[in-house]
Structure formats: C-alpha cells, structure tokens
Design a protein around this motif. Structure first.
Motif, short mmCIF file in Angstrom:
data_model
loop_
_atom_site.label_atom_id
_atom_site.label_comp_id
_atom_site.label_asym_id
_atom_site.label_seq_id
_atom_site.Cartn_x
_atom_site.Cartn_y
_atom_site.Cartn_z
N ARG A 123 0.83 -1.21 0.00
CA ARG A 123 0.00 0.00 0.00
C ARG A 123 0.86 1.25 0.00
O ARG A 123 0.58 2.21 -0.71
CB ARG A 123 -0.93 -0.02 1.22
N ALA B 125 1.11 3.78 -3.17
CA ALA B 125 0.71 5.18 -3.01
C ALA B 125 1.83 6.11 -3.45
O ALA B 125 1.59 7.12 -4.11
CB ALA B 125 0.32 5.45 -1.56
N GLU C 58 -3.48 10.05 -2.36
CA GLU C 58 -2.30 9.20 -2.22
C GLU C 58 -1.38 9.69 -1.11
O GLU C 58 -0.78 8.90 -0.37
CB GLU C 58 -1.56 9.12 -3.56
N GLN D 65 -2.86 8.51 2.01
CA GLN D 65 -2.59 7.08 2.20
C GLN D 65 -1.20 6.84 2.78
O GLN D 65 -1.02 5.99 3.65
CB GLN D 65 -2.72 6.34 0.87
#
Length: 403
Positions: free
Chosen positions: A322, A326, A359, A362
């Motif tokens: 993740r 991102a 992003e 994130q």
C-alpha cells in the motif's frame, strides 16, 4: 472437435464488429472515459467472453469449455501485466490523456493481428513437429525466471527493458508537439509525423514481444486453434476500458509478477510433460513416447485461478504494498499534473490533483514507516512541492493546502 467454417467466419466477423463499434462510438471522438463508462463497458466485454465460453461448453463439451476458460483467464492476467507497460510507454511519450484511448485501441488491434499470425504459425509447427512442445515449455520457464528478476513494477526498470521504445525514438523523427490524436501535422508549411506515430510503433513492437510468452502459454493449455484464437481475442477485447478502470490499481498489484511467473512455469512444465507423452525426438527415450501422467484441464484451471486469487489478495492486503503503491501513483500523478500538455480538460486536471491528495493521505496513514519512506524519496517530495505550488497558482492557497 472440428469447428465448422461458418462458425469461424461468424466469430471473426463478430470480433471485427466489436472493434469497429469501439472505434466509431468511443475512440473516434477524443475524451477521457469516466469511471462509470469504463466499468460498464469492461463488464460488458467480460460478459460477452463468458457467454461465448458457455456456448463453447454447451456445444463443444466440458473439455473444450474448460480449455477456453483456462486460456481466457491466463491471457487476461497476462494482458493486465501488459497494461502496466503501456502505461509506462504513454507516460514516457507524454500522450495527452484524451488521446490515450486511440493508442490503446491501436495496440489491441495490432496485438490481435500479431498474435493471430503467431497462433497459426504455432499450430502449423505443432502439427508438423512434436519437439515444438519442448521449445514452448522452455520459453515459458525462462520467461517465468526473467519475471522474478528485480522489481517488475519499477518504472525505470520498464523503460530500461523496453528497447523497442529506444529503437523507435532513434529511427522515427516527429514534430515536437502532438496535434490532437492526428498522425500527421503541418510544421513550417511542411507535413510531418506527430509523436503519436512513435507511440504506436512502440506499442506495436512491444505487442510482438508480449506474444512470445502469451502464445506458448495458451498452447500449453490447448492445441485447439479455434480455442486459442478466441480466448486470445476475447482477452484483448475490452482491454482499453479495463486500462482506465484499474489504472490506479496497476501499481498496487505488487505481487502480480510472481503470480504470473508461477502460472507460466506451471504451464511450461505441463508442456514439457505433454512433449514427453508425444515424444518422437531420437535422443529422448530412443524416440519413443514416455509414459507420464498428463496434467488435466480442470487441474490447470484450478491452479491458474488459485494463484491469481492468492496474488491479488496478497498484493491488496500488504502494508508495504500500500505504501509503495501510493508513492508510485503519487509520483506519476504529480508528474501528470505538472505536465501542462497532459490534458486540456480542467476537470481532468482537478481529478488528478484529487488523486494526488488521496495518495499523500494514504502514505500518512501508514504511520511513521510510510512517512519515512516518502521522506527518503527526494524526487517524490520535490514533485509534491511543485504540484502544490502549481495548484496554488491555479485555484488559490486554501485548496492547494490540501496536500
């Protein structure tokens, strides 16, 4: 099972009709597809492929139907990996967002033509020379090994490996700027090619390279030329819409290369086992068939689906994945936002900035490790600041402060 000529003709006409429909009603007028548009048409094309497969299952029997679905799923998975390379190519050539659909449709048509040629060549070789199964098996195993080298999702790696792009840039001279989605334009009173030609050559050349692992892979699942052709064709149809639907997820699938490598290696072993069963090579068992247990179509389908499910779930649940995704997507979207030639649509530019903001959030949500990863990437931080400053100039400090 022998497929009647009229079925071949009807299938080819149907595929050509869908490509023509795609061009006339979607690609001819340059625009950026909405998420809803991409979702609907992606689902429709997948639905058509499934209905066709059910028809094969009903009229061709369980073995033929199983081979079609195993081939379709494998080719679809390989095409998703190919989409990432298309993304890198279009990014390196700075193809305007509105015109990317035309490039993708050209890539699909060229891939279909190139792979059809490889299919009939492969079928002819297989019918004449049983040793081709050994060759195809070794190609797939070597391809699987190459996929495990390095980070397949790394942008610089893709550009270094894609020598087709470098060759195209060296031999084709074009104008500096795009002229919409036109292939030619007029500069200083002279008609010249646009960079769109260069992009299409790069995409087309890359398609040929993709076929070198794609076609042996499906021949490892079935030697029925009709099934090989239709599974390949239907996996390519709808690829344009799928690109715009999962573009943001492409870098998220950090373990896709490992899953595809496992599938290709499995099919490679399956091909070599089949080659031993059909063996007529003099220096192997004195040219006699080797009594081996072959891998069934049902087992092949189960392995392919199982590996893909594990790969996707592992990719989507990985914390490291993740964070890295991102960061990669943020870097790409920051570049797109800073590139004034990316799109003339202000709504699209605002969408890209919104993705960039999401992003960044994130990355922050991953805690100190995620923030530390971002801070260590000097280029990423520089792009963040540039995008924030550009947005502040456009819409004001308050909106830009979101990042």
């Amino acid at each position: 099972m022998t497929v009647p000529t009229w079925v071949w003709i009807a299938t080819v006409v149907g595929i050509l009709g869908m490509l023509l429909f795609d061009f006339v009603f979607h690609v001819r007028k340059a625009h950026v597809p909405t998420l809803r548009e991409a979702s609907i048409w992606s689902a429709l094309y997948v639905g058509i492929a499934i209905v066709f497969g059910l028809g094969v299952l009903v009229f061709g029997g369980g073995t033929m139907g199983g081979e079609y679905f195993a081939g379709y799923i494998t080719e679809k998975a390989l095409s998703v990996d190919n989409l990432f390379v298309f993304l890198i190519i279009m990014g390196s050539f700075r193809v305007p967002r509105e015109d990317q659909q035309k490039v993708l449709l050209f890539g699909i048509v060229f891939a279909l033509i190139a792979r059809t040629g490889f299919i009939f060549l492969g079928a002819t070789l297989i019918n004449q020379f049983a040793w081709v199964f050994y060759l195809f098996g070794l190609i797939l195993i070597m391809t699987a090994g190459n996929m495990l080298k390095g980070e397949v999702s790394d942008e610089d790696s893709h550009e270094d490996q894609n020598f087709v792009v470098k060759i195209a840039q060296k031999f084709i001279r074009t104008s500096e700027e795009y002229d919409g989605d036109k292939l030619t334009t007029v500069v200083d009173g002279k008609k010249v090619l646009t960079p769109m030609v260069l992009v299409m050559v790069a995409i087309g050349g890359t398609d040929i390279l993709f076929a070198l692992d794609s076609i042996p892979a499906i021949f490892g699942l079935t030697q029925n030329t009709f099934i090989v052709f239709t599974a390949t064709a239907f996996s390519l149809l709808g690829l344009r819409q799928l690109f715009f639907l999962i573009e943001g997820l492409l870098e998220r699938l950090i373990y896709l290369s490992y899953g595809l490598a496992a599938i290709l290696a499995f099919i490679g072993v399956k091909l070599i086992i089949h080659a031993l069963h059909e063996n007529n090579v003099p220096f192997i068992n004195n040219g006699e068939h080797v009594d081996v247990v072959e891998i069934s179509t049902g087992l092949s389908l189960g392995v392919i689906i199982g590996v893909l499910v594990i790969t996707v779930v592992a990719s989507l649940t990985s914390k490291k994945g993740r964070a890295k995704t991102a960061m990669g997507n943020a870097k790409r979207h920051a570049r797109d936002y800073m590139d004034l030639g990316y799109t003339q649509d202000e709504g699209e530019r605002e969408r890209i900035y919104g993705l960039l903001v999401g992003e960044v959030e994130q990355i922050r949500a991953q805690g100190e490790k995620g923030k530390a990863l971002a801070r260590e990437d000097d280029k990423l931080m520089e792009l963040f600041e540039q995008a924030k400053a550009r947005h502040a100039e456009t819409v004001g400090e308050e909106s830009a402060s979101r990042i």
